[in-house]
Design a protein around this motif. Structure first.
Motif, mmCIF file in Angstrom:
data_model
loop_
_atom_site.group_PDB
_atom_site.id
_atom_site.type_symbol
_atom_site.label_atom_id
_atom_site.label_comp_id
_atom_site.label_asym_id
_atom_site.label_seq_id
_atom_site.Cartn_x
_atom_site.Cartn_y
_atom_site.Cartn_z
ATOM 1 N N MET A 1 0.794 -1.285 0.150
ATOM 2 C CA MET A 1 -0.212 0.041 0.142
ATOM 3 C C MET A 1 0.690 1.218 0.066
ATOM 4 N N LEU A 2 1.804 1.584 1.164
ATOM 5 C CA LEU A 2 2.295 2.309 1.216
ATOM 6 C C LEU A 2 4.170 2.318 0.060
ATOM 7 N N SER A 3 4.226 1.363 -0.527
ATOM 8 C CA SER A 3 4.823 1.423 -1.134
ATOM 9 C C SER A 3 4.355 2.240 -3.193
ATOM 10 N N ASN A 4 3.299 2.701 -3.570
ATOM 11 C CA ASN A 4 3.354 3.283 -4.966
ATOM 12 C C ASN A 4 3.206 4.877 -3.407
ATOM 13 N N ILE A 5 3.498 5.465 -3.335
ATOM 14 C CA ILE A 5 3.532 6.499 -2.744
ATOM 15 C C ILE A 5 4.344 7.146 -2.996
ATOM 16 N N GLY A 6 5.696 7.158 -2.749
ATOM 17 C CA GLY A 6 7.229 7.245 -3.383
ATOM 18 C C GLY A 6 7.626 8.773 -3.003
ATOM 19 N N ILE A 7 8.590 9.419 -3.016
ATOM 20 C CA ILE A 7 8.547 10.507 -2.170
ATOM 21 C C ILE A 7 7.888 11.253 -2.382
ATOM 22 N N PRO A 8 7.909 11.893 -3.463
ATOM 23 C CA PRO A 8 6.615 13.150 -3.788
ATOM 24 C C PRO A 8 5.163 12.875 -3.260
ATOM 25 N N GLY A 9 4.751 11.877 -3.343
ATOM 26 C CA GLY A 9 4.003 11.883 -2.808
ATOM 27 C C GLY A 9 3.654 11.619 -1.126
ATOM 28 N N LEU A 10 5.248 11.411 -0.576
ATOM 29 C CA LEU A 10 5.352 11.163 1.275
ATOM 30 C C LEU A 10 5.508 13.322 1.507
ATOM 31 N N ILE A 11 5.837 13.297 0.568
ATOM 32 C CA ILE A 11 6.611 14.899 0.977
ATOM 33 C C ILE A 11 4.828 15.673 0.898
ATOM 34 N N LEU A 12 4.104 15.566 0.183
ATOM 35 C CA LEU A 12 2.769 15.970 -0.377
ATOM 36 C C LEU A 12 1.520 16.457 0.750
ATOM 37 N N ILE A 13 2.125 14.177 1.606
ATOM 38 C CA ILE A 13 1.127 14.426 2.427
ATOM 39 C C ILE A 13 2.064 15.271 3.972
ATOM 40 N N LEU A 14 2.555 15.104 4.354
ATOM 41 C CA LEU A 14 4.078 15.763 5.289
ATOM 42 C C LEU A 14 3.205 17.155 4.904
ATOM 43 N N VAL A 15 3.330 17.538 3.813
ATOM 44 C CA VAL A 15 3.181 19.397 3.789
ATOM 45 C C VAL A 15 1.493 19.705 3.787
ATOM 46 N N LEU A 16 1.325 19.357 3.754
ATOM 47 C CA LEU A 16 -0.308 18.833 3.997
ATOM 48 C C LEU A 16 -1.010 18.454 5.664
ATOM 49 N N ALA A 17 -0.217 18.028 6.455
ATOM 50 C CA ALA A 17 -0.612 17.797 7.605
ATOM 51 C C ALA A 17 -0.548 19.358 8.089
ATOM 52 N N LEU A 18 1.390 19.587 8.090
ATOM 53 C CA LEU A 18 1.470 20.950 8.011
ATOM 54 C C LEU A 18 0.693 21.318 7.994
ATOM 55 N N ILE A 19 0.183 21.861 6.970
ATOM 56 C CA ILE A 19 -1.062 23.289 6.392
ATOM 57 C C ILE A 19 -1.631 23.185 7.760
ATOM 58 N N ILE A 20 -2.656 21.084 7.809
ATOM 59 C CA ILE A 20 -4.352 21.439 8.347
ATOM 60 C C ILE A 20 -3.738 21.446 10.201
ATOM 61 N N PHE A 21 -2.562 20.984 10.595
ATOM 62 C CA PHE A 21 -2.622 20.845 11.702
ATOM 63 C C PHE A 21 -1.629 22.109 12.989
ATOM 64 N N GLY A 22 -0.955 22.487 11.279
ATOM 65 C CA GLY A 22 0.073 23.789 11.886
ATOM 66 C C GLY A 22 1.534 23.111 12.723
#
Length: 57
Positions: A1-22
């Motif tokens: 499941m997580l093997s399909n995300i890749g580095i760009p997807g992981l960075i996008l998720i982290l940026v979204l989490a940072l924006i949402i939660f602060g």
């Protein structure tokens, strides 16, 4: 499941989490997730050990 995300997807998720939660809330969420994961691993290990003991009897 997580093997399909890749580095760009992981960075996008982290940026979204940072924006949402602060930036202040993110370490708390990470800590809580880590503790939950540690407890889950411990519980599954205990269950596996109990199963091995039952099979020995």
């Amino acid at each position: 499941m997580l093997s399909n995300i890749g580095i760009p997807g992981l960075i996008l998720i982290l940026v979204l989490a940072l924006i949402i939660f602060g930036p202040q809330k993110l370490p708390e969420i990470g800590r809580a997730f880590g503790n939950s994961l540690r407890e889950f691993k411990s519980a599954t290990k205990d269950l596996a050990d109990d199963d091995k003991e039952d099979k020995k009897k």
